[in-house]
Design a protein around this motif. Sequence first.
Motif, PDB file in Angstrom:
ATOM      1  N   GLY A  92     -27.677   1.150  63.781  1.00  0.00           N
ATOM      2  CA  GLY A  92     -26.475   0.751  63.047  1.00  0.00           C
ATOM      3  C   GLY A  92     -25.411   0.334  64.042  1.00  0.00           C
ATOM      4  O   GLY A  92     -25.427   0.761  65.209  1.00  0.00           O
ATOM      5  N   ALA A  93     -24.508  -0.539  63.596  1.00  0.00           N
ATOM      6  CA  ALA A  93     -23.383  -0.926  64.459  1.00  0.00           C
ATOM      7  C   ALA A  93     -22.553   0.313  64.793  1.00  0.00           C
ATOM      8  O   ALA A  93     -21.976   0.418  65.875  1.00  0.00           O
ATOM      9  CB  ALA A  93     -22.532  -1.982  63.767  1.00  0.00           C
ATOM     10  N   ASP A  94     -22.540   1.258  63.869  1.00  0.00           N
ATOM     11  CA  ASP A  94     -21.837   2.526  64.105  1.00  0.00           C
ATOM     12  C   ASP A  94     -22.231   3.170  65.424  1.00  0.00           C
ATOM     13  O   ASP A  94     -21.380   3.635  66.175  1.00  0.00           O
ATOM     14  CB  ASP A  94     -22.214   3.528  62.991  1.00  0.00           C
ATOM     15  N   PHE A 118     -11.441  -0.318  60.570  1.00  0.00           N
ATOM     16  CA  PHE A 118     -12.630   0.518  60.462  1.00  0.00           C
ATOM     17  C   PHE A 118     -12.373   1.880  61.119  1.00  0.00           C
ATOM     18  O   PHE A 118     -11.999   1.937  62.295  1.00  0.00           O
ATOM     19  CB  PHE A 118     -13.799  -0.208  61.128  1.00  0.00           C
ATOM     20  N   ASN A 165     -11.949  -4.947  57.943  1.00  0.00           N
ATOM     21  CA  ASN A 165     -12.246  -3.960  56.918  1.00  0.00           C
ATOM     22  C   ASN A 165     -11.163  -2.898  57.010  1.00  0.00           C
ATOM     23  O   ASN A 165     -10.976  -2.354  58.104  1.00  0.00           O
ATOM     24  CB  ASN A 165     -13.632  -3.342  57.221  1.00  0.00           C
ATOM     25  N   ASP A 192     -15.699  -7.012  66.352  1.00  0.00           N
ATOM     26  CA  ASP A 192     -16.637  -6.543  65.329  1.00  0.00           C
ATOM     27  C   ASP A 192     -16.659  -7.551  64.189  1.00  0.00           C
ATOM     28  O   ASP A 192     -15.699  -7.678  63.441  1.00  0.00           O
ATOM     29  CB  ASP A 192     -16.160  -5.162  64.847  1.00  0.00           C
ATOM     30  N   ALA A 194     -18.871  -7.610  61.526  1.00  0.00           N
ATOM     31  CA  ALA A 194     -19.845  -7.088  60.548  1.00  0.00           C
ATOM     32  C   ALA A 194     -19.908  -7.960  59.291  1.00  0.00           C
ATOM     33  O   ALA A 194     -20.940  -8.004  58.620  1.00  0.00           O
ATOM     34  CB  ALA A 194     -19.494  -5.653  60.181  1.00  0.00           C
ATOM     35  N   TYR A 195     -18.791  -8.650  58.992  1.00  0.00           N
ATOM     36  CA  TYR A 195     -18.724  -9.422  57.735  1.00  0.00           C
ATOM     37  C   TYR A 195     -18.655 -10.931  57.956  1.00  0.00           C
ATOM     38  O   TYR A 195     -18.418 -11.677  57.007  1.00  0.00           O
ATOM     39  CB  TYR A 195     -17.511  -8.964  56.915  1.00  0.00           C
ATOM     40  N   LYS A 226     -25.063  -5.366  56.242  1.00  0.00           N
ATOM     41  CA  LYS A 226     -24.255  -5.985  55.214  1.00  0.00           C
ATOM     42  C   LYS A 226     -24.981  -7.183  54.603  1.00  0.00           C
ATOM     43  O   LYS A 226     -25.679  -7.030  53.629  1.00  0.00           O
ATOM     44  CB  LYS A 226     -22.873  -6.325  55.779  1.00  0.00           C
ATOM     45  N   ARG A 234     -30.415   1.450  59.209  1.00  0.00           N
ATOM     46  CA  ARG A 234     -29.540   1.614  60.370  1.00  0.00           C
ATOM     47  C   ARG A 234     -29.937   0.728  61.539  1.00  0.00           C
ATOM     48  O   ARG A 234     -30.730   1.126  62.396  1.00  0.00           O
ATOM     49  CB  ARG A 234     -29.493   3.106  60.821  1.00  0.00           C
ATOM     50  N   ILE A 235     -29.418  -0.461  61.570  1.00  0.00           N
ATOM     51  CA  ILE A 235     -29.689  -1.312  62.737  1.00  0.00           C
ATOM     52  C   ILE A 235     -28.567  -2.347  62.949  1.00  0.00           C
ATOM     53  O   ILE A 235     -28.172  -3.056  62.028  1.00  0.00           O
ATOM     54  CB  ILE A 235     -31.110  -1.942  62.659  1.00  0.00           C
TER      55      ILE A 235
HETATM   56  C1  LIG Z   1     -20.126  -1.468  57.878  1.00  0.00           C
HETATM   57  C2  LIG Z   1     -19.411  -1.705  59.138  1.00  0.00           C
HETATM   58  C3  LIG Z   1     -20.004  -1.441  60.373  1.00  0.00           C
HETATM   59  C4  LIG Z   1     -21.191  -0.574  60.542  1.00  0.00           C
HETATM   60  O1  LIG Z   1     -22.323  -1.022  60.110  1.00  0.00           O
HETATM   61  P1  LIG Z   1     -23.650  -0.218  60.371  1.00  0.00           P
HETATM   62  O2  LIG Z   1     -24.480  -1.199  61.098  1.00  0.00           O
HETATM   63  O3  LIG Z   1     -24.143   0.108  59.004  1.00  0.00           O
HETATM   64  O4  LIG Z   1     -23.377   1.005  61.172  1.00  0.00           O
HETATM   65  C5  LIG Z   1     -19.341  -1.790  61.524  1.00  0.00           C
HETATM   66  N1  LIG Z   1     -18.127  -2.321  61.469  1.00  0.00           N
HETATM   67  C6  LIG Z   1     -17.509  -2.539  60.306  1.00  0.00           C
HETATM   68  C7  LIG Z   1     -16.159  -3.127  60.315  1.00  0.00           C
HETATM   69  C8  LIG Z   1     -18.128  -2.220  59.107  1.00  0.00           C
HETATM   70  O5  LIG Z   1     -17.471  -2.375  57.965  1.00  0.00           O
END
Ligand SMILES: *Cc1c(COP(=O)(O)O)cnc(C)c1O
Length: 362
Positions: A92-94, A118, A165, A192, A194-195, A226, A234-235
């Motif tokens: 996950g990006a987390d 975030f 976010n 980041d 993610a979106y 997403k 989780r990737i």
């Molecule tokens: C959802 C999200 C992530 C994390 O995504 P994962 O890969 O599910 O851990 C990272 N940054 C932002 C801004 C997000 O909203």
Amino acid sequence: MIKSKKQFELLKAYIPGRPIEEVKEKYNLEYIVKLASNENPYGTSSLVKDALIEFLENYNLNRYPDGFSSKLKYDLSDFYDIETKNIIISNGADEMLDIIAKTFLSENDNVIMNEMTFVRYSDVSTIQDSNIKIVRLKNFDTILDSYLEKIDENTKLIWLCNPNNPTGKYLDKQQIKNFIEKVPSNILILYDEAYAEFAEDNTIPQDMIYEFKKHENVMTLKTFSKIYGLASLRIGYLFANEDIITELNKARPPFNVNALAQIAAINALKDQEFVEFVKSENIKQKYYLYEQFKKLGISYVESQTNFILFKTDFDSLELFEKLMQKGVIIRAQKNGYQRVTIGTSQENEIFIEKLEEIIKQK
Ligand SMILES: *Cc1c(COP(=O)(O)O)cnc(C)c1O
């Protein structure tokens, strides 16, 4: 009790969106619409399921996964035309945020971030005992000049989420590029996106993954959770200068990405038609929700993502609870604001119907 590190006094565990089964049972509901965690309501590419089944039929689960996620890195390298040495894969990006913080942040370092962004940026920084400098938003817009004003000799890293976010707002190419030019090259920028794949406006930068070639302090983070719809596995992945990747790999747990996640991502990447489909459906549904909000006299922030920030006269938690009792889970913010994930047309209609009921009862 054995005491944790002193900075843990500042932390609270992340509270994820409530699991569907739990809410169903608690309120005795038959059907739940979960619009809380910006998940993909269209599932994932059918290629993924087929590949996972094939894997499970042909392999046991007794072996460790490929610790370098080599095949996926190779495919990403091909897809984006970036060398594998500039790519790192995480659980996950987390997890990548965590790895970045572990690798680069320590006590006395400052990080800069938005007041509304975030939440993990602040937590992973605090765990490393770094100081967080908060930048105010203006009308939900990220003000990059305010970041520059906060830079001092202790600044180590800038957390930047674009589109952001939970606001859904974005900075355009010109703003981002100008900003990067002005940030001293010894300060890391975690960009980041993610979106990014959901963005409707084409002034949003879509070439940030290549930015490290010009500015070696820039890292660009992406996720399969997403638009690819793989949140459960989780990737995530990051593009950066080779020296940064080398350092991050020292902090990365050896087998951080499991075999099923790797297979899933490899196959999800192949199906860009699915990505296009999700993007266009999401945009359609976004306009549906805008329309409905207007009809209900609800103010909202225009979004470049798969979620919308909106405001009602209710207290944030109060409306959140009321919607949950009716089987709709969203994400409460503060000061009357809520974040709702854009769902399928059916999910959105149910959400609006329940929201309208609650408003009319007031
Ligand atoms: C959802 C999200 C992530 C994390 O995504 P994962 O890969 O599910 O851990 C990272 N940054 C932002 C801004 C997000 O909203």
